[in-house]
Enzyme design. Structure first.
Site, PDB file in Angstrom:
ATOM      1  N   ARG A  71       0.833  -1.201   0.000  1.00 36.20           N
ATOM      2  CA  ARG A  71       0.000   0.000   0.000  1.00 36.20           C
ATOM      3  C   ARG A  71       0.872   1.256   0.000  1.00 36.20           C
ATOM      4  O   ARG A  71       2.065   1.189   0.277  1.00 36.20           O
ATOM      5  CB  ARG A  71      -0.925   0.019   1.216  1.00 36.20           C
ATOM      6  CG  ARG A  71      -0.198  -0.111   2.523  1.00 36.20           C
ATOM      7  CD  ARG A  71      -1.150  -0.231   3.690  1.00 36.20           C
ATOM      8  NE  ARG A  71      -1.931   1.000   3.818  1.00 36.20           N
ATOM      9  CZ  ARG A  71      -2.841   1.208   4.759  1.00 36.20           C
ATOM     10  NH1 ARG A  71      -3.083   0.245   5.621  1.00 36.20           N
ATOM     11  NH2 ARG A  71      -3.495   2.339   4.841  1.00 36.20           N
ATOM     12  N   ASN A  92      11.314  -0.657   3.099  1.00 40.53           N
ATOM     13  CA  ASN A  92      10.317   0.410   3.159  1.00 40.53           C
ATOM     14  C   ASN A  92       9.406   0.304   4.383  1.00 40.53           C
ATOM     15  O   ASN A  92       8.961   1.322   4.908  1.00 40.53           O
ATOM     16  CB  ASN A  92       9.457   0.379   1.884  1.00 40.53           C
ATOM     17  CG  ASN A  92       8.242   1.265   1.995  1.00 40.53           C
ATOM     18  OD1 ASN A  92       8.358   2.494   2.023  1.00 40.53           O
ATOM     19  ND2 ASN A  92       7.069   0.660   2.080  1.00 40.53           N
ATOM     20  N   TYR A 148      10.217   7.639  16.236  1.00 39.43           N
ATOM     21  CA  TYR A 148      10.221   7.428  14.783  1.00 39.43           C
ATOM     22  C   TYR A 148      11.414   8.162  14.148  1.00 39.43           C
ATOM     23  O   TYR A 148      12.127   7.589  13.317  1.00 39.43           O
ATOM     24  CB  TYR A 148       8.910   7.943  14.191  1.00 39.43           C
ATOM     25  CG  TYR A 148       8.811   7.868  12.696  1.00 39.43           C
ATOM     26  CD1 TYR A 148       8.484   6.673  12.062  1.00 39.43           C
ATOM     27  CD2 TYR A 148       9.045   8.994  11.907  1.00 39.43           C
ATOM     28  CE1 TYR A 148       8.390   6.597  10.680  1.00 39.43           C
ATOM     29  CE2 TYR A 148       8.957   8.932  10.523  1.00 39.43           C
ATOM     30  CZ  TYR A 148       8.622   7.732   9.920  1.00 39.43           C
ATOM     31  OH  TYR A 148       8.532   7.676   8.548  1.00 39.43           O
ATOM     32  N   ALA A 198      14.198   8.965  15.542  1.00 42.45           N
ATOM     33  CA  ALA A 198      15.438   8.279  15.918  1.00 42.45           C
ATOM     34  C   ALA A 198      15.686   7.065  15.029  1.00 42.45           C
ATOM     35  O   ALA A 198      16.825   6.785  14.635  1.00 42.45           O
ATOM     36  CB  ALA A 198      15.348   7.848  17.387  1.00 42.45           C
ATOM     37  N   LYS A 242      14.710   6.643  11.935  1.00 41.70           N
ATOM     38  CA  LYS A 242      15.078   7.055  10.574  1.00 41.70           C
ATOM     39  C   LYS A 242      16.515   7.576  10.529  1.00 41.70           C
ATOM     40  O   LYS A 242      17.241   7.352   9.558  1.00 41.70           O
ATOM     41  CB  LYS A 242      14.090   8.101  10.055  1.00 41.70           C
ATOM     42  CG  LYS A 242      12.676   7.538   9.838  1.00 41.70           C
ATOM     43  CD  LYS A 242      12.716   6.318   8.915  1.00 41.70           C
ATOM     44  CE  LYS A 242      11.370   5.717   8.632  1.00 41.70           C
ATOM     45  NZ  LYS A 242      11.442   4.508   7.783  1.00 41.70           N
TER      46      LYS A 242
END
Length: 239
Positions: free
Chosen positions: A11, A82, A147, A149, A151
């Site tokens: 998706r 991803n 989140y 951190a 990335k």
């Protein structure tokens, strides 16, 4: 036909990436917990794409899953990490189990999956690893400390791994999208949405197809001399 695997490919951005890579002639293996209706419809119309169910939160099964993928599809050419969780919340009140889950799915799982799917690439002496990051990994965002951190961690992983495997003909890059016109921003309206657009020199949000185009480029032979970098696709909002 070279095979590439896209996690979280059922998706949104992941599906856009899967479609773009399949259109470029790759054999695309779409991985997700379950197939979405849009993905099922696309797979029914596409010869060079297939779905494999797997929950990346189950990190103990990643080795076995990687072996199964290699036995079924052969040695992969490319991997697109991803899949990610975007749980938001102020850190001080965020539950420990939620923090652990985000770290496990966003950092531990892609590192383990890369570890095991990298081995066939090393034998082939060629390959592509593309990690989907976020501009939040460098800019930060209130309520997304964990989140952000994860990335930032993936960007560091990208740079160090690129130095490990470069001489084997394998490139490793991150793609950092900004705000995109997706389900995630559908809830943004009025001044907040206009404020985000105003930050962009182009006056608009990037689309998932723009990010998919960057992934497709990094996967191609044209990008063979690009590695260890973070490619930002945000309509210039962080310029």
């Amino acid at each position: 036909m070279s095979s590439v695997l896209v996690t979280g490919g059922t998706r949104g951005l992941g599906l856009a990436i899967s479609k773009r890579l399949a259109a470029s002639g790759y054999n695309v293996i779409v991985v997700g917990r379950k197939c979405s209706p849009d993905c099922e419809k696309w797979l029914a119309e596409t010869e060079n794409a297939s779905f494999e169910a797997f929950d990346l939160a189950d990190t103990k099964s990643i080795h076995e899953f990687s072996q199964r993928i290699t036995r079924k599809y052969g040695r992969l050419y490319g991997l697109v990490n991803n899949a990610a969780l975007g749980l938001d919340g102020v850190l001080a009140t965020m539950h420990e189990t939620d923090i652990s889950k985000v770290l496990r799915v966003n950092v531990e799982a892609p590192i383990l999956l890369t570890k095991y799917l990298l081995r066939p690439m090393l034998i082939n002496r060629k390959g592509r690893v593309i990690n989907i990051s976020s501009i939040i990994g460098s800019t930060g965002f209130k309520g997304l400390a964990v989140y952000g951190a994860t990335k930032a961690a993936m960007n560091g992983f990208t740079k160090s791994l690129s130095r490990e495997v470069g001489k084997a003909g394998i490139t490793v890059n991150s793609v950092a999208p900004g705000y995109m016109a997706t389900d995630m921003t559908e809830g943004l309206e009025g001044e907040k949405l206009q404020s985000i657009k105003r930050r962009s020199p182009l006056g608009q949000l990037a689309h998932v197809d723009d990010v998919a185009g960057m992934v497709n480029y990094l996967m191609s032979d044209e990008a063979k001399m690009i590695t260890g970098t973070v490619m930002t696709v945000d309509a210039g909002s962080t310029a």
